[in-house]
Design an enzyme around this catalytic site. Sequence first.
Site, PDB file in Angstrom:
ATOM      1  N   HIS A   1       0.870  -1.180   0.000  1.00  0.00           N
ATOM      2  CA  HIS A   1       0.000   0.000   0.000  1.00  0.00           C
ATOM      3  C   HIS A   1       0.905   1.227   0.000  1.00  0.00           C
ATOM      4  O   HIS A   1       1.289   1.720   1.058  1.00  0.00           O
ATOM      5  CB  HIS A   1      -0.909  -0.010   1.228  1.00  0.00           C
ATOM      6  CG  HIS A   1      -1.930   1.080   1.232  1.00  0.00           C
ATOM      7  ND1 HIS A   1      -3.129   0.977   1.901  1.00  0.00           N
ATOM      8  CD2 HIS A   1      -1.947   2.322   0.667  1.00  0.00           C
ATOM      9  CE1 HIS A   1      -3.831   2.089   1.740  1.00  0.00           C
ATOM     10  NE2 HIS A   1      -3.116   2.920   0.994  1.00  0.00           N
TER      11      HIS A   1
ATOM     12  N   GLU B   1      -2.574  -1.758  -3.156  1.00  0.00           N
ATOM     13  CA  GLU B   1      -3.709  -1.100  -2.512  1.00  0.00           C
ATOM     14  C   GLU B   1      -3.505   0.410  -2.521  1.00  0.00           C
ATOM     15  O   GLU B   1      -2.372   0.888  -2.458  1.00  0.00           O
ATOM     16  CB  GLU B   1      -3.842  -1.540  -1.051  1.00  0.00           C
ATOM     17  CG  GLU B   1      -4.065  -3.010  -0.832  1.00  0.00           C
ATOM     18  CD  GLU B   1      -4.159  -3.344   0.652  1.00  0.00           C
ATOM     19  OE1 GLU B   1      -3.772  -2.494   1.480  1.00  0.00           O
ATOM     20  OE2 GLU B   1      -4.609  -4.444   0.977  1.00  0.00           O
TER      21      GLU B   1
ATOM     22  N   HIS C   1      -7.313  -7.360   7.318  1.00  0.00           N
ATOM     23  CA  HIS C   1      -7.126  -6.448   8.436  1.00  0.00           C
ATOM     24  C   HIS C   1      -7.237  -7.194   9.761  1.00  0.00           C
ATOM     25  O   HIS C   1      -8.277  -7.741  10.094  1.00  0.00           O
ATOM     26  CB  HIS C   1      -8.114  -5.276   8.423  1.00  0.00           C
ATOM     27  CG  HIS C   1      -7.472  -4.004   8.900  1.00  0.00           C
ATOM     28  ND1 HIS C   1      -6.773  -3.158   8.059  1.00  0.00           N
ATOM     29  CD2 HIS C   1      -7.383  -3.448  10.125  1.00  0.00           C
ATOM     30  CE1 HIS C   1      -6.307  -2.129   8.747  1.00  0.00           C
ATOM     31  NE2 HIS C   1      -6.654  -2.289  10.004  1.00  0.00           N
TER      32      HIS C   1
END
Length: 251
Positions: free
Chosen positions: A44, A76, A200
């Site tokens: 990310h 991401e 997550h």
Amino acid sequence: MPAKLSVNLNAIAMLRNRRDLPWPDVAHFGQIALSAGASGLTVHPRPDQRHIRFSDLPVLRALIDDRFPGAEFNIEGYPTEDFLVLCEKTQPEQVTLVPDDPSQATSDHGWDFRKHAVFLKDVVGRLKAGGMRVSLFADGDGEREPVELAAETGAARIELYTGPYGGCFDDTQKADLLVEKLGQTADHAAALGLAVNAGHDLTVANLPKLMKRIPNLAEVSIGHGLTADAMEYGMAETVRRFCQACGQRNS
């Protein structure tokens, strides 16, 4: 069916960036993860490059292309123009779009599909035209309408935000409630032709319950918990443990 494991390398990069030194080497740890059985790598890259740097992307792309051609690269991020150009240059197999403010420490909610449906449809179309699969970060609240709107964007997948479930720790009753809502969201997605990812705060301990409720889970993206375990067990052994928690048989 086992879920694929994509190892998020952001925590490794954040540790590297504490010093002006080339270690820990993000690509080296990516290589260890893939050699140990991970199906892909996730990054990310945030605008301030506080963990993953833009310069990491071509190195990781080359690692997969040259050494692990069956693996996937997942990038991401919030779809700014700069981010989209970065994806078009890197050509990941999957782009996961998240509704993050640049200042956020981590992703902590899914898209408001009612508000951003038109915007996301345009972005998804652009990425698909470039040959990339698109996944949209989604809250696992059990509602059908947001999933319908996600499907209308043309995305191939949603990624369930599992933070609340991951934060339950020993509260079994709350965990059961949240995993059921995640499962309901996944059921809606499957009925609408969307594949389902999740990510997550997932751990070796809480993955089996999620897998049991969502047996068609395509992929999990895990970084923080996996990196924490790697400090105790080593990266290779930790990846093998997570693969087993995903329902895979260790080779």
